[in-house]
Enzyme design. Structure first.
Site, PDB file in Angstrom:
ATOM      1  N   GLU A 115       1.456  -0.752  -0.138  1.00  0.00           N
ATOM      2  CA  GLU A 115       0.018  -0.445  -0.115  1.00  0.00           C
ATOM      3  C   GLU A 115       0.768   1.127  -0.071  1.00  0.00           C
ATOM      4  O   GLU A 115       0.291   1.912   1.016  1.00  0.00           O
ATOM      5  CB  GLU A 115      -1.166   0.244   1.310  1.00  0.00           C
ATOM      6  N   ASN A 122       2.167  -4.644  -3.229  1.00  0.00           N
ATOM      7  CA  ASN A 122       0.832  -5.426  -3.413  1.00  0.00           C
ATOM      8  C   ASN A 122      -0.465  -4.054  -2.971  1.00  0.00           C
ATOM      9  O   ASN A 122       0.478  -3.420  -1.800  1.00  0.00           O
ATOM     10  CB  ASN A 122       0.393  -6.000  -1.618  1.00  0.00           C
ATOM     11  N   HIS A 151     -11.070  -5.969  -2.177  1.00  0.00           N
ATOM     12  CA  HIS A 151     -11.385  -5.489  -1.121  1.00  0.00           C
ATOM     13  C   HIS A 151     -13.109  -4.996  -1.322  1.00  0.00           C
ATOM     14  O   HIS A 151     -13.068  -4.277  -2.044  1.00  0.00           O
ATOM     15  CB  HIS A 151     -10.318  -4.730   0.120  1.00  0.00           C
ATOM     16  N   GLU A 185      -6.726 -10.229  -1.745  1.00  0.00           N
ATOM     17  CA  GLU A 185      -6.900 -10.360  -0.254  1.00  0.00           C
ATOM     18  C   GLU A 185      -8.394 -10.287  -0.531  1.00  0.00           C
ATOM     19  O   GLU A 185      -9.556  -9.458   0.316  1.00  0.00           O
ATOM     20  CB  GLU A 185      -6.547  -8.778   0.953  1.00  0.00           C
ATOM     21  N   ASP A 194     -12.013 -10.229  -0.462  1.00  0.00           N
ATOM     22  CA  ASP A 194     -13.791  -9.920   0.395  1.00  0.00           C
ATOM     23  C   ASP A 194     -14.850  -9.419  -0.580  1.00  0.00           C
ATOM     24  O   ASP A 194     -14.510  -7.872  -1.268  1.00  0.00           O
ATOM     25  CB  ASP A 194     -13.676  -9.740   1.689  1.00  0.00           C
TER      26      ASP A 194
HETATM   27  O1  9MR Z   1      -7.639  -7.477   9.157  1.00  0.00           O
HETATM   28  C1  9MR Z   1      -6.471  -6.763   9.144  1.00  0.00           C
HETATM   29  C2  9MR Z   1      -7.144  -6.589  10.556  1.00  0.00           C
HETATM   30  O2  9MR Z   1      -7.008  -7.342  11.642  1.00  0.00           O
HETATM   31  C3  9MR Z   1      -5.908  -5.534  11.125  1.00  0.00           C
HETATM   32  O3  9MR Z   1      -6.672  -4.798  12.524  1.00  0.00           O
HETATM   33  C4  9MR Z   1      -5.345  -4.625   9.833  1.00  0.00           C
HETATM   34  C5  9MR Z   1      -5.143  -3.185  10.581  1.00  0.00           C
HETATM   35  O4  9MR Z   1      -4.561  -2.557   9.966  1.00  0.00           O
HETATM   36  O5  9MR Z   1      -5.201  -4.423   9.917  1.00  0.00           O
HETATM   37  C6  9MR Z   1      -6.471  -6.108   8.128  1.00  0.00           C
HETATM   38  O6  9MR Z   1      -5.237  -6.592   6.643  1.00  0.00           O
HETATM   39  C7  9MR Z   1      -5.498  -5.570   6.155  1.00  0.00           C
HETATM   40  C8  9MR Z   1      -3.949  -5.909   5.291  1.00  0.00           C
HETATM   41  O7  9MR Z   1      -3.081  -6.260   6.005  1.00  0.00           O
HETATM   42  C9  9MR Z   1      -3.883  -4.814   4.315  1.00  0.00           C
HETATM   43  N1  9MR Z   1      -4.329  -4.752   3.405  1.00  0.00           N
HETATM   44  C10 9MR Z   1      -5.724  -4.516   4.148  1.00  0.00           C
HETATM   45  C11 9MR Z   1      -6.461  -4.750   5.724  1.00  0.00           C
HETATM   46  C12 9MR Z   1      -7.639  -5.104   6.115  1.00  0.00           C
HETATM   47  O8  9MR Z   1      -7.808  -3.343   6.362  1.00  0.00           O
END
Ligand code: 9MR
Length: 457
Positions: free
Chosen positions: A160, A202, A238, A265, A267
């Site tokens: 990101e 990513n 997402h 990722e 969903d």
């Molecule tokens: O799913 C993850 C969640 O449990 C955490 O609290 C969060 C913190 O930033 O990160 C989520 O995973 C993220 C991933 O690492 C990167 N892309 C976005 C995902 C959803 O926020």
């Protein structure tokens, strides 16, 4: 704050139209439909994975679905910077190792997530800047990738790093403020630490052709042309209640640069279209031969970070949803076969940087920069054309006795000890007058101590 921002991004991504999957690619027929996601993806050489949490591995319903359905795992949080280096120089791999071992013991691929990211940094890193942060970040990449060396299928090396909106540029962050080259420095360190892992960039909201994904595309093209090691791009996906109409075309344009693509990722907000959108994503991946697999971001709706949106394939009780069936059917319908691994990239040739036709026999020169440690090194070689354009090059590098090349990228080597010769690959042989390109190799022992030779033509 982050979640709010993120939710807005998801809505943006969803304001789109239905997906057209183009035919005309070699389809693989399946003699018999497989009955799990992983097995059906494997029919075309792909994986189907899930993000999992160490804290849920004691839940029998959860692990039952995991071991039955999925042949890849990603740690949802356990390999992030805050989890693996909570204080500077003190590494904790307990929970990351639990995810790794869960995956490996089930015969699954393990995606590493994520070496560097502006979010989920430990407090000590958040308060660093400049060269102290750069050094700490690269050390983090090296230490974590070394701990998991040889066990990770693909790493999200950088997560990101591009800005939302129309700029197509980088996101501001403490890492970005250490210099624009922080991303390539991270990829080089990751390659040096674990030469067998595929190295991915990513991001989210890059799922269709838009300013942000084009910014990433330009970076990947630049990395490929300069020999910066990058093997894959992850599209988080997402999604809301729609999917970009050019979703497959976007995957394909990245694949055409000579990198693998992965859905990392996935969903999708629950609604009338959820099952169709899941099927469209699956078909798009299957239609792109370099799309090597799909990962959903959790198992049951109750495991999702998107509380209340029910965006996954299993309901809170672990029952298969309609979206599950649509994905399974799409996987069983087949698609292009996956390229063999390890794959040999064949990126499209960048246009020559001069309008003068290249002449054989023009001169070139080469310089080497070394990243060495006790017992090994990574050499980056810069090749520069002389006053005339060149059509190809061969670089000679003399290694000290006892040293050997173990692998090279963006060049093909002949021999591995003594004086080793490196020949350009298809996309980096043509150089305009004064133009340069880079390739690299890893070796055991000590690196070269003399200036490489360069012959053009
Ligand atoms: O799913 C993850 C969640 O449990 C955490 O609290 C969060 C913190 O930033 O990160 C989520 O995973 C993220 C991933 O690492 C990167 N892309 C976005 C995902 C959803 O926020």
């Amino acid at each position: 704050m982050l979640l709010l921002k993120k939710r807005r991004s998801v809505l943006l991504a969803s304001a789109a139209v239905g997906l057209a999957v183009t035919a005309g690619v070699a389809l693989v027929g399946t003699a018999e439909a497989a009955s799990t996601l992983g097995a059906s993806a494997a029919q075309t050489g792909r994986y189907f994975g899930a993000a999992i949490a160490a804290g849920r591995l004691g839940d029998a319903t959860y692990t039952g679905i995991l071991t039955r359905e999925f042949n890849a795992v990603t740690p949802e949080n356990e390999m992030k910077w805050d989890a693996t280096e909570p204080s500077q120089g003190r590494f904790t791999f307990t929970n990351g190792d639990r995810i790794l071992n869960q995956g490996l013991s089930n015969g699954s691929k393990v995606r590493g997530h994520a070496l560097l990211w502006h979010a989920q940094q430990p407090g000590w890193a958040q308060s660093l800047s400049g060269s102290a942060l750069r050094t700490a970040a690269i050390n983090h990449v090296t230490q974590v990738a070394t701990h998991y060396k040889g066990k990770i299928y693909a790493w999200d090396v950088v997560n990101e790093a591009f800005a939302d909106g129309g700029s197509g540029g980088r996101r501001d962050s403490n890492l970005q403020r250490t210099g624009n080259d922080w991303i390539e420095a991270a990829f080089k360190a990751a390659r040096a630490a674990d030469p067998n892992a595929k190295l991915c960039y990513n991001d989210y909201n890059t799922d269709g052709v838009n300013a942000k994904s084009t910014g990433v595309y330009n970076m990947v093209r630049d990395f490929k042309s300069r020999g910066v090691p990058i093997d894959c791009v992850g599209f988080q996906s997402h999604l809301g209640t729609g999917i970009p109409g050019d979703y497959q075309a976007n995957l394909q344009r990245f694949a055409d640069l000579g990198v693998d693509v992965q859905i990392t990722e996935l969903d999708v907000a629950q609604g009338g279209n959820q099952a169709n959108i899941y099927a469209s994503v699956t078909k798009a991946c299957l239609a792109v031969s370099r799309c090597t697999g799909i990962t959903v971001w959790g198992i049951r709706d109750s495991d999702s970070w998107r509380t209340g949106e029910n965006p996954l394939l299993f309901d809170n009780s672990g029952n298969k949803k309609a979206a599950y069936t649509s994905v399974l059917n799409a996987l069983n319908a087949g698609g292009t076969t996956n390229p063999p691994s390890p794959s040999s990239p064949s990126p499209s040739s960048p246009s020559p940087s001069t309008s003068t036709p290249p002449q054989p026999g023009g001169a070139c020169s080469a310089t080497v920069s070394l990243n060495s440690w006790n017992g090994g090194f990574v050499a980056t070689i810069k090749v520069t054309a002389g006053a005339a354009p060149i059509n190809g090059w061969t670089v000679g590098v003399t290694l000290p006795s006892g040293s050997a090349v173990t692998n090279a990228w963006s060049a093909t080597n002949t021999g591995s000890t003594g004086t080793v010769s490196f020949r350009n690959v298809s996309y980096n042989g043509q150089l305009g007058a004064g133009a340069g390109t880079e390739f690299g190799f890893q070796g055991t022992g000590a690196g070269p101590t003399t200036t490489p030779t360069c012959a053009a033509g």
